[in-house]
Write an enzyme that holds these catalytic residues in place. Sequence first.
Site, PDB file in Angstrom:
ATOM      1  N   ASP A  36       0.930  -1.193   0.068  1.00 43.78           N
ATOM      2  CA  ASP A  36       0.010  -0.106  -0.086  1.00 43.78           C
ATOM      3  C   ASP A  36       0.936   1.354   0.060  1.00 43.78           C
ATOM      4  O   ASP A  36       1.758   1.624   0.897  1.00 43.78           O
ATOM      5  CB  ASP A  36      -0.817  -0.038   1.171  1.00 43.78           C
ATOM      6  CG  ASP A  36      -1.802   1.214   1.312  1.00 43.78           C
ATOM      7  OD1 ASP A  36      -2.913   0.886   0.614  1.00 43.78           O
ATOM      8  OD2 ASP A  36      -1.736   2.137   1.941  1.00 43.78           O
ATOM      9  N   HIS A  49      -5.178  14.483  -8.997  1.00 41.89           N
ATOM     10  CA  HIS A  49      -5.396  12.983  -9.368  1.00 41.89           C
ATOM     11  C   HIS A  49      -4.527  12.769 -10.416  1.00 41.89           C
ATOM     12  O   HIS A  49      -3.964  11.509 -10.633  1.00 41.89           O
ATOM     13  CB  HIS A  49      -7.259  12.705  -9.664  1.00 41.89           C
ATOM     14  CG  HIS A  49      -7.669  12.759  -8.475  1.00 41.89           C
ATOM     15  ND1 HIS A  49      -7.899  11.796  -7.573  1.00 41.89           N
ATOM     16  CD2 HIS A  49      -8.383  13.784  -7.789  1.00 41.89           C
ATOM     17  CE1 HIS A  49      -8.484  12.106  -6.740  1.00 41.89           C
ATOM     18  NE2 HIS A  49      -9.037  13.350  -6.780  1.00 41.89           N
ATOM     19  N   ASP A  53      -2.197   9.531 -10.526  1.00 43.73           N
ATOM     20  CA  ASP A  53      -2.116   8.479 -11.335  1.00 43.73           C
ATOM     21  C   ASP A  53      -0.517   8.119 -11.884  1.00 43.73           C
ATOM     22  O   ASP A  53      -0.134   7.404 -11.992  1.00 43.73           O
ATOM     23  CB  ASP A  53      -2.737   8.706 -12.638  1.00 43.73           C
ATOM     24  CG  ASP A  53      -4.524   8.537 -12.440  1.00 43.73           C
ATOM     25  OD1 ASP A  53      -4.582   8.087 -11.270  1.00 43.73           O
ATOM     26  OD2 ASP A  53      -5.229   9.082 -13.162  1.00 43.73           O
ATOM     27  N   GLU A  79      -4.370   2.363  -4.562  1.00 44.02           N
ATOM     28  CA  GLU A  79      -2.976   2.335  -4.189  1.00 44.02           C
ATOM     29  C   GLU A  79      -2.412   1.080  -3.570  1.00 44.02           C
ATOM     30  O   GLU A  79      -1.583   0.930  -3.042  1.00 44.02           O
ATOM     31  CB  GLU A  79      -2.637   3.533  -3.346  1.00 44.02           C
ATOM     32  CG  GLU A  79      -2.873   3.380  -1.941  1.00 44.02           C
ATOM     33  CD  GLU A  79      -4.317   3.960  -1.850  1.00 44.02           C
ATOM     34  OE1 GLU A  79      -4.663   4.218  -0.514  1.00 44.02           O
ATOM     35  OE2 GLU A  79      -5.256   4.165  -2.527  1.00 44.02           O
TER      36      GLU A  79
END
Length: 159
Positions: A36, A49, A53, A79
């Site tokens: 994570d 965002h 990405d 993630e």
Amino acid sequence: MTGIANRRFVIARLAAMMQMPPAPSQPSTGCFAIFDVDNFKQINDSFGHQSGDQLLVSFAQEISRLVRRIDCFGRLGGEEFGLVLPGANPDEAKTVVERMMSQVRMLSPLRSHPALHITFSAGISAAKPYETYDALYGRADAALYQAKRRGKDRLCLAA
């Protein structure tokens, strides 16, 4: 988006590993790790965002460079990423993941913010005889949450 395997494929490889007989010298058919990316929400909120990405793509490419040919690395969602390590014992899996963590710490994933570096936390579980892949996944997930609770940028082995 990341160019790596999706959740369905990772789970299929995990299930296949669980059905393999262990090697005579190994008590397990392999290990499963869940990664994570630490503080991903703050990065998304701070830089947008599109940057999030871009970070996920850079992370996926870096880890993909480090996996063995027999391993399966893929995105589980958001993630979170999974790594199937057939034939690996917990010590071998830990060594592999620690090497990945070191490499990711040096990664500068955002061209627009070269000073930004990232880390990830990991949970690793070794397959037990007659265990289902759901149980193996659940133990890796619990170990991941233990790593997060202990301060992130670390790994924990499942019991």
